[in-house]
Design an enzyme around this catalytic site. Sequence first.
Site, PDB file in Angstrom:
ATOM      1  N   HIS A   1      46.999  40.100  64.774  1.00 15.06           N
ATOM      2  CA  HIS A   1      46.087  39.495  63.798  1.00 15.06           C
ATOM      3  C   HIS A   1      46.774  39.573  62.436  1.00 15.06           C
ATOM      4  O   HIS A   1      47.317  40.615  62.059  1.00 15.06           O
ATOM      5  CB  HIS A   1      44.760  40.258  63.793  1.00 15.06           C
ATOM      6  CG  HIS A   1      43.885  39.911  62.633  1.00 15.06           C
ATOM      7  ND1 HIS A   1      43.651  38.610  62.228  1.00 15.06           N
ATOM      8  CD2 HIS A   1      43.188  40.691  61.770  1.00 15.06           C
ATOM      9  CE1 HIS A   1      42.859  38.614  61.181  1.00 15.06           C
ATOM     10  NE2 HIS A   1      42.564  39.859  60.875  1.00 15.06           N
TER      11      HIS A   1
ATOM     12  N   CYS B   1      37.369  39.182  62.913  1.00 11.51           N
ATOM     13  CA  CYS B   1      38.812  38.969  63.080  1.00 11.51           C
ATOM     14  C   CYS B   1      39.282  39.197  64.517  1.00 11.51           C
ATOM     15  O   CYS B   1      40.390  38.798  64.872  1.00 11.51           O
ATOM     16  CB  CYS B   1      39.589  39.851  62.107  1.00 11.51           C
ATOM     17  SG  CYS B   1      39.221  39.471  60.393  1.00 11.51           S
TER      18      CYS B   1
ATOM     19  N   ASN C   1      44.590  36.031  55.478  1.00 11.46           N
ATOM     20  CA  ASN C   1      43.778  36.437  56.625  1.00 11.46           C
ATOM     21  C   ASN C   1      42.793  35.317  56.960  1.00 11.46           C
ATOM     22  O   ASN C   1      41.847  35.078  56.217  1.00 11.46           O
ATOM     23  CB  ASN C   1      43.041  37.740  56.285  1.00 11.46           C
ATOM     24  CG  ASN C   1      42.271  38.296  57.472  1.00 11.46           C
ATOM     25  OD1 ASN C   1      41.999  37.583  58.443  1.00 11.46           O
ATOM     26  ND2 ASN C   1      41.908  39.565  57.391  1.00 11.46           N
TER      27      ASN C   1
HETATM   28  N1  COA Z   1      45.430  42.867  41.535  1.00 10.26           N
HETATM   29  C1  COA Z   1      45.754  43.937  40.818  1.00 10.26           C
HETATM   30  N2  COA Z   1      45.175  45.138  40.972  1.00 10.26           N
HETATM   31  C2  COA Z   1      44.234  45.247  41.931  1.00 10.26           C
HETATM   32  C3  COA Z   1      43.841  44.154  42.718  1.00 10.26           C
HETATM   33  C4  COA Z   1      44.478  42.921  42.500  1.00 10.26           C
HETATM   34  N3  COA Z   1      44.191  41.835  43.218  1.00 10.26           N
HETATM   35  N4  COA Z   1      42.885  44.561  43.571  1.00 10.26           N
HETATM   36  C5  COA Z   1      42.680  45.864  43.339  1.00 10.26           C
HETATM   37  N5  COA Z   1      43.486  46.273  42.336  1.00 10.26           N
HETATM   38  C6  COA Z   1      43.584  47.607  41.752  1.00 10.26           C
HETATM   39  C7  COA Z   1      42.343  48.433  41.951  1.00 10.26           C
HETATM   40  O1  COA Z   1      41.379  48.129  40.974  1.00 10.26           O
HETATM   41  C8  COA Z   1      42.891  49.826  41.814  1.00 10.26           C
HETATM   42  O2  COA Z   1      43.035  50.122  40.450  1.00 10.26           O
HETATM   43  P1  COA Z   1      42.724  51.606  39.897  1.00 10.26           P
HETATM   44  O3  COA Z   1      43.722  52.489  40.580  1.00 10.26           O
HETATM   45  O4  COA Z   1      42.932  51.454  38.444  1.00 10.26           O
HETATM   46  O5  COA Z   1      41.316  51.884  40.298  1.00 10.26           O
HETATM   47  C9  COA Z   1      44.290  49.724  42.415  1.00 10.26           C
HETATM   48  O6  COA Z   1      44.614  48.330  42.415  1.00 10.26           O
HETATM   49  C10 COA Z   1      44.375  50.239  43.825  1.00 10.26           C
HETATM   50  O7  COA Z   1      43.259  49.745  44.546  1.00 10.26           O
HETATM   51  P2  COA Z   1      43.091  49.979  46.071  1.00 10.26           P
HETATM   52  O8  COA Z   1      41.857  49.304  46.547  1.00 10.26           O
HETATM   53  O9  COA Z   1      43.285  51.437  46.370  1.00 10.26           O
HETATM   54  O10 COA Z   1      44.364  49.168  46.585  1.00 10.26           O
HETATM   55  P3  COA Z   1      45.006  49.148  47.999  1.00 10.26           P
HETATM   56  O11 COA Z   1      46.397  49.561  47.940  1.00 10.26           O
HETATM   57  O12 COA Z   1      44.107  49.771  49.027  1.00 10.26           O
HETATM   58  O13 COA Z   1      45.025  47.571  48.293  1.00 10.26           O
HETATM   59  C11 COA Z   1      43.839  46.043  49.679  1.00 10.26           C
HETATM   60  C12 COA Z   1      43.817  46.854  48.403  1.00 10.26           C
HETATM   61  C13 COA Z   1      42.534  45.305  49.822  1.00 10.26           C
HETATM   62  C14 COA Z   1      45.002  45.055  49.606  1.00 10.26           C
HETATM   63  C15 COA Z   1      44.056  47.023  50.882  1.00 10.26           C
HETATM   64  O14 COA Z   1      43.139  48.064  50.832  1.00 10.26           O
HETATM   65  C16 COA Z   1      43.953  46.359  52.199  1.00 10.26           C
HETATM   66  O15 COA Z   1      44.748  45.512  52.541  1.00 10.26           O
HETATM   67  N6  COA Z   1      42.960  46.769  53.037  1.00 10.26           N
HETATM   68  C17 COA Z   1      42.777  46.254  54.353  1.00 10.26           C
HETATM   69  C18 COA Z   1      42.156  44.938  54.224  1.00 10.26           C
HETATM   70  C19 COA Z   1      42.144  44.166  55.469  1.00 10.26           C
HETATM   71  O16 COA Z   1      43.179  43.812  55.970  1.00 10.26           O
HETATM   72  N7  COA Z   1      40.947  43.879  55.938  1.00 10.26           N
HETATM   73  C20 COA Z   1      40.722  43.017  57.014  1.00 10.26           C
HETATM   74  C21 COA Z   1      40.853  43.731  58.293  1.00 10.26           C
HETATM   75  S1  COA Z   1      40.538  42.550  59.500  1.00 10.26           S
END
Ligand code: COA
Length: 318
Positions: free
Chosen positions: A245, A113, A275
Amino acid sequence: MRARVTGTGSYLPERVLSNADLERMVETTAQWIVERTGIRSRHLAAEDEATSDLAAHAARRALEAAGKGADAVDLVICATTTPDLVFPSTACLLQAKLGIHTGAPAFDVQAVCSGFVYALSIADNFIRSGQSRCALVIGAETLSRITDWSDRSNCILWGDGAGAVVLEPSDEGGIISTHLHADGRYAGLLRVSGGVSRSSLGPNVMRMEGNAVFKVAVNTLDAIVDETLAANQMSKSDIDWLVPHQANIRIIQATARKLGMGMERVVVTVDRHGNTSAASIPLALDVAVRDGRVKRGETVLMEAFGGGFTWGSALLTW
Ligand code: COA
């Protein structure tokens, strides 16, 4: 002599995948996706559309905006993590598609990225040293090809697209500084599980520990903003536009808060295309330049964070 952006272009493939479409593919809701990521839809390349095809559309638009023909280009750098082929590079394939027959060097940069900021920095150095007078820098991705469409915490994030800029030497404005970093100790947190010389147990798709990536991304971007301002003895209020980004609206908002900037000074397009990795900054930039928000003489800060981990920034006067 500085390297100045004289034209921008972007391209999103025709097919749109909305959050409602994703609701039918994995257990999720459109509301969950918008709240956690800010993403409403993403674009997917057609089956016969490769990264170089997306790049060609964006590059043609950037060259047109700069008023340059293919024969003027003396450097082609394509930032991509999803090249058409192992080789030749996407930049070489693109060069042929655009009819750039000047013998200009063409190569790919792989910094996930952060790829566009890396490529921009390299092109900036070519221009400053007098080695290039018209550089074409592209970020282009077909991330849909390495997305695990059954992984709900991951597949909601990514999209395909391309953005491009033309850089030329100028006495007025241009790139003030670029700052690049990487730390390979974090490789495992965001990666594709296999490749050319290391085979994968499963399909070659992206794996990410989203929570951990989120935290490091926010802290790291805070630090690169400080580093960029300090290097130029500038303060937060000197920045007119943040073109970040486009990974996740919450990460973008955190950087804006750090800069004390209202969201009206931040270019946000992540809602429309998710993204798109190396393509995201030039995509966002093109939108803000074409709709007249970013104007000549204004100061623009670009920043990115991605797999590797890699991160970087570019500060420029538009
Ligand atoms: N829909 C519904 N629920 C979802 C889900 C979806 N698409 N994806 C995950 N969940 C659930 C998980 O299973 C978890 O459930 P649980 O509490 O029962 O275990 C809950 O939501 C929370 O999961 P978590 O991974 O802690 O969520 P989060 O708030 O961290 O959001 C992302 C997940 C991926 C959106 C977030 O971590 C994120 O944006 N990370 C950075 C990613 C990024 O930008 N990467 C690129 C950098 S260049």
